[in-house]
Structure formats: structure tokens, C-alpha cells
Design an enzyme around this catalytic site. Structure first.
Site, PDB file in Angstrom:
ATOM      1  N   LYS A  55      11.232   6.200   1.547  1.00 14.57           N
ATOM      2  CA  LYS A  55      10.915   6.759   2.465  1.00 14.57           C
ATOM      3  C   LYS A  55      12.179   7.523   3.215  1.00 14.57           C
ATOM      4  O   LYS A  55      12.236   6.869   4.020  1.00 14.57           O
ATOM      5  CB  LYS A  55       9.872   6.606   2.909  1.00 14.57           C
ATOM      6  CG  LYS A  55       8.584   7.098   3.022  1.00 14.57           C
ATOM      7  CD  LYS A  55       7.582   7.083   3.697  1.00 14.57           C
ATOM      8  CE  LYS A  55       6.743   8.401   4.053  1.00 14.57           C
ATOM      9  NZ  LYS A  55       6.000   8.497   3.032  1.00 14.57           N
ATOM     10  N   GLU A  91       5.182   9.649 -10.659  1.00 18.64           N
ATOM     11  CA  GLU A  91       4.268  10.105  -9.381  1.00 18.64           C
ATOM     12  C   GLU A  91       4.253  11.585  -8.917  1.00 18.64           C
ATOM     13  O   GLU A  91       5.417  11.805  -9.564  1.00 18.64           O
ATOM     14  CB  GLU A  91       5.017   9.515  -7.954  1.00 18.64           C
ATOM     15  CG  GLU A  91       6.028   8.883  -7.303  1.00 18.64           C
ATOM     16  CD  GLU A  91       6.717   8.438  -6.267  1.00 18.64           C
ATOM     17  OE1 GLU A  91       5.424   7.769  -5.980  1.00 18.64           O
ATOM     18  OE2 GLU A  91       7.172   8.600  -5.155  1.00 18.64           O
TER      19      GLU A  91
END
Length: 208
Positions: A55, A91
Site C-alpha cells: 500500500k 482488483e
């Protein structure tokens, strides 16, 4: 945030740890309305051996061109395929994807190119607590055609229903309602977060 007297390509000699806190509204402009996703088969969000599972800004910068193009076409966001076979779901730009078929929830397995989101894991645990079967596996894009329901999960996104997905000029529509899997799981998650439901997992911490 890295800093220091370095102009070349090298790790920063020092770092500053920053936390920003701010109230926010719905992540998508649609609010709570179902999302309209576009399956991208030209650009890829991440590749094996890269930073797709981390992230950081390097995880989001690669999606900007495809995302801008999709939004200009009227879509909410982009659903990416794997960069190797170009046929398996990975995703969305900012969230994980779940596909529902015959009361089974399926989501792409974590293999280094997908973020292991805390909301993703929370929904998986809640779904299993409710007695649903959850599969973390390779998810071919063709399974979108026969899916009963699709939804996204993410830290900022929360749990968002998907109303339609367009792949190779074909638009597939899905059912969305308060009684859907998405609605049920979202209500449970928010109930735990707000203290309306008993937290049996130790997810919430009371602050004096």
C-alpha cells in the site's frame, strides 16, 4: 515520507512518519448507488515481482491513465486483469473485488499483485461467520458473465455494490438490493464499527 540530501536514485537517509486524519464522504461520486466498472485489457495495475501488494503510491500511480480514460467514458472505475495471462481478475483501482455465485463468495487470491486489504479480510471473516462459503482463488474474467452479484471492498470504499461491468463491449448487469450479500455483510461490518453489534473478534478498541 523520505527526505535528505540525495538527488540520485537511492533510499532516503531519513524518514518522517505522518498520519493525516480527516472526515470524508463516499469515495465514489455515485454515493451509495451501484458502481459501473470497466474491465481493462490493455493496461495493467501490477505485475509479479513488483509492488502491487504494497500500500504505497507506487500501487496507485499506474492506474491513473486507465482510470481517467474510463471515467471519461462514464464508468465509475476500472477492474484490472492479471498481467501474465490477461484473463484473470485482480482488483479495482482502489479496492478488492468479490464475485457471488450460488451463495459462494469468490475473490482473487493474494499472490503479490493484490492488496491484502483489511476490509477484504473483515468481509471474508464475516461471511464465514454467517455460514457462507468463501473461496480465495484464481478468478477467470469469464465468471463475471454468470455471477449473481459483484461488490468491492476497501478502506476508503467500504463495501460497494457493482451494478454493471463492461468487458470487450459487452455490458453485464447484476442485482443490487438491501437484501443482497453486499448489503448484509456491509450492515454487519458497520454495526461492529459503530458498536451496534457485539464485537466478538476484538476489532474495536475503546479510547478513554
Amino acid at each position: 515520507m523520505g527526505s535528505g540530501p540525495v538527488l540520485g536514485l537511492a533510499p532516503a537517509p531519513e524518514y518522517t512518519f505522518l498520519i493525516y486524519a480527516s472526515p470524508v464522504g463516499n469515495y465514489f461520486k455515485e454515493g451509495v448507488a451501484p458502481l459501473n466498472l470497466y474491465v481493462e485489457d490493455e493496461f495493467h495495475r501490477a505485475s509479479r515481482g513488483g509492488a502491487g501488494g504494497v500500500k504505497t503510491i507506487t500501487n496507485y500511480a499506474p492506474v491513473l491513465k486507465a482510470l481517467t480514460r474510463a471515467k471519461n467514458r462514464g464508468f465509475s472505475d476500472v477492474l484490472y486483469l492479471d498481467s501474465v495471462n490477461k484473463k484473470n481478475l485482480e482488483e479495482v483501482s482502489s479496492c478488492n473485488i468479490f464475485v457471488v455465485k450460488d451463495n459462494v463468495l469468490s475473490t482473487p487470491a493474494i499472490k503479490g499483485t493484490i492488496l491484502s486489504g483489511v476490509t477484504r479480510q473483515s468481509i471474508i471473516e464475516i461471511a464465514r461467520d454467517h455460514g457462507y462459503q468463501v473461496e480465495e482463488r484464481t478468478l477467470p474474467v469469464d465468471e463475471l458473465i454468470d455471477a449473481d452479484e459483484v461488490f468491492c471492498t476497501g478502506t476508503a470504499v467500504g463495501v460497494a455494490p457493482v451494478g454493471s461491468i463492461t468487458y470487450q463491449s459487452k455490458r453485464i448487469e447484476y442485482k443490487t438490493s438491501a437484501r443482497s450479500f453486499c448489503g448484509e455483510l456491509f450492515s454487519t461490518l458497520v454495526g461492529i464499527q459503530k458498536g451496534l453489534l457485539e464485537d466478538k473478534k476484538g476489532w474495536t478498541v475503546e479510547i478513554d
